[in-house]
Design a protein around this motif. Structure first.
Motif, PDB file in Angstrom:
ATOM      1  N   HIS A 114       0.842  -1.198   0.000  1.00 39.37           N
ATOM      2  CA  HIS A 114       0.000   0.000   0.000  1.00 39.37           C
ATOM      3  C   HIS A 114       0.881   1.253   0.000  1.00 39.37           C
ATOM      4  O   HIS A 114       2.022   1.208   0.455  1.00 39.37           O
ATOM      5  CB  HIS A 114      -0.872   0.025   1.253  1.00 39.37           C
ATOM      6  CG  HIS A 114      -1.709  -1.196   1.433  1.00 39.37           C
ATOM      7  ND1 HIS A 114      -2.997  -1.283   0.981  1.00 39.37           N
ATOM      8  CD2 HIS A 114      -1.430  -2.387   2.019  1.00 39.37           C
ATOM      9  CE1 HIS A 114      -3.492  -2.477   1.295  1.00 39.37           C
ATOM     10  NE2 HIS A 114      -2.549  -3.171   1.917  1.00 39.37           N
TER      11      HIS A 114
ATOM     12  N   ALA B 161      -5.051   2.708   5.644  1.00 37.27           N
ATOM     13  CA  ALA B 161      -5.230   2.140   6.983  1.00 37.27           C
ATOM     14  C   ALA B 161      -5.845   3.165   7.924  1.00 37.27           C
ATOM     15  O   ALA B 161      -6.553   2.815   8.859  1.00 37.27           O
ATOM     16  CB  ALA B 161      -3.897   1.657   7.528  1.00 37.27           C
TER      17      ALA B 161
ATOM     18  N   LYS C 156       1.589   5.974   7.943  1.00 32.00           N
ATOM     19  CA  LYS C 156       1.032   4.646   8.209  1.00 32.00           C
ATOM     20  C   LYS C 156       0.361   4.011   6.996  1.00 32.00           C
ATOM     21  O   LYS C 156       0.156   2.804   6.972  1.00 32.00           O
ATOM     22  CB  LYS C 156       0.057   4.696   9.373  1.00 32.00           C
ATOM     23  CG  LYS C 156       0.762   4.917  10.684  1.00 32.00           C
ATOM     24  CD  LYS C 156      -0.187   4.851  11.844  1.00 32.00           C
ATOM     25  CE  LYS C 156       0.585   5.065  13.128  1.00 32.00           C
ATOM     26  NZ  LYS C 156      -0.300   5.070  14.284  1.00 32.00           N
ATOM     27  N   ASN C 157       0.004   4.781   5.993  1.00 26.42           N
ATOM     28  CA  ASN C 157      -0.595   4.189   4.802  1.00 26.42           C
ATOM     29  C   ASN C 157       0.456   3.598   3.872  1.00 26.42           C
ATOM     30  O   ASN C 157       0.124   2.832   2.983  1.00 26.42           O
ATOM     31  CB  ASN C 157      -1.471   5.201   4.072  1.00 26.42           C
ATOM     32  CG  ASN C 157      -2.745   5.484   4.845  1.00 26.42           C
ATOM     33  OD1 ASN C 157      -3.312   4.587   5.456  1.00 26.42           O
ATOM     34  ND2 ASN C 157      -3.180   6.716   4.838  1.00 26.42           N
TER      35      ASN C 157
ATOM     36  N   ARG D  21       2.685   0.910   3.639  1.00 28.42           N
ATOM     37  CA  ARG D  21       2.880  -0.295   4.424  1.00 28.42           C
ATOM     38  C   ARG D  21       2.862  -1.542   3.547  1.00 28.42           C
ATOM     39  O   ARG D  21       2.394  -1.507   2.421  1.00 28.42           O
ATOM     40  CB  ARG D  21       1.816  -0.412   5.503  1.00 28.42           C
ATOM     41  CG  ARG D  21       0.426  -0.667   4.935  1.00 28.42           C
ATOM     42  CD  ARG D  21      -0.665  -0.520   5.990  1.00 28.42           C
ATOM     43  NE  ARG D  21      -1.939  -1.000   5.505  1.00 28.42           N
ATOM     44  CZ  ARG D  21      -2.756  -0.328   4.693  1.00 28.42           C
ATOM     45  NH1 ARG D  21      -2.410   0.859   4.241  1.00 28.42           N
ATOM     46  NH2 ARG D  21      -3.904  -0.843   4.306  1.00 28.42           N
TER      47      ARG D  21
ATOM     48  N   ASP E 214       1.426  -5.429   4.129  1.00 29.59           N
ATOM     49  CA  ASP E 214       0.699  -6.374   4.972  1.00 29.59           C
ATOM     50  C   ASP E 214       1.052  -7.772   4.490  1.00 29.59           C
ATOM     51  O   ASP E 214       0.991  -8.059   3.294  1.00 29.59           O
ATOM     52  CB  ASP E 214      -0.817  -6.175   4.854  1.00 29.59           C
ATOM     53  CG  ASP E 214      -1.285  -4.824   5.357  1.00 29.59           C
ATOM     54  OD1 ASP E 214      -0.616  -4.263   6.263  1.00 29.59           O
ATOM     55  OD2 ASP E 214      -2.312  -4.319   4.860  1.00 29.59           O
TER      56      ASP E 214
END
Length: 75
Positions: A6, A54, A63-64, A66, A68
């Motif tokens: 992301h 996120a 934080k976006n 990232r 996962d």
């Protein structure tokens, strides 16, 4: 194992779009894990760019940006 990459919604430097950036990130993680002996057949790599934040979009919060890693265990 699903690798999901992301990005935030800011135009990335050095890439045409966030799609290319998130794709490159996901592939880098895939290659890292495969080079360490994990079976390539067990992976799926996905790129979401800035489509699934996120947290609410905030350029000052990274934080976006990232990766996962989703592990699915089968009985």
């Amino acid at each position: 194992v699903i690798i999901e990459a992301h990005t935030d919604n800011i135009k990335p430097k050095g890439y045409p779009s966030n799609w290319e950036l998130s794709s490159e990130r996901a592939n880098a993680i895939f290659n890292y894990l495969a080079e360490r002996g994990l079976s390539k057949k067990r992976f799926r790599v996905s790129s979401f760019a800035d489509t699934k934040p996120a947290i609410p979009r905030d350029p000052s919060n990274p934080k976006n940006n990232r990766i996962d890693i989703v592990i699915i265990l089968k009985p």
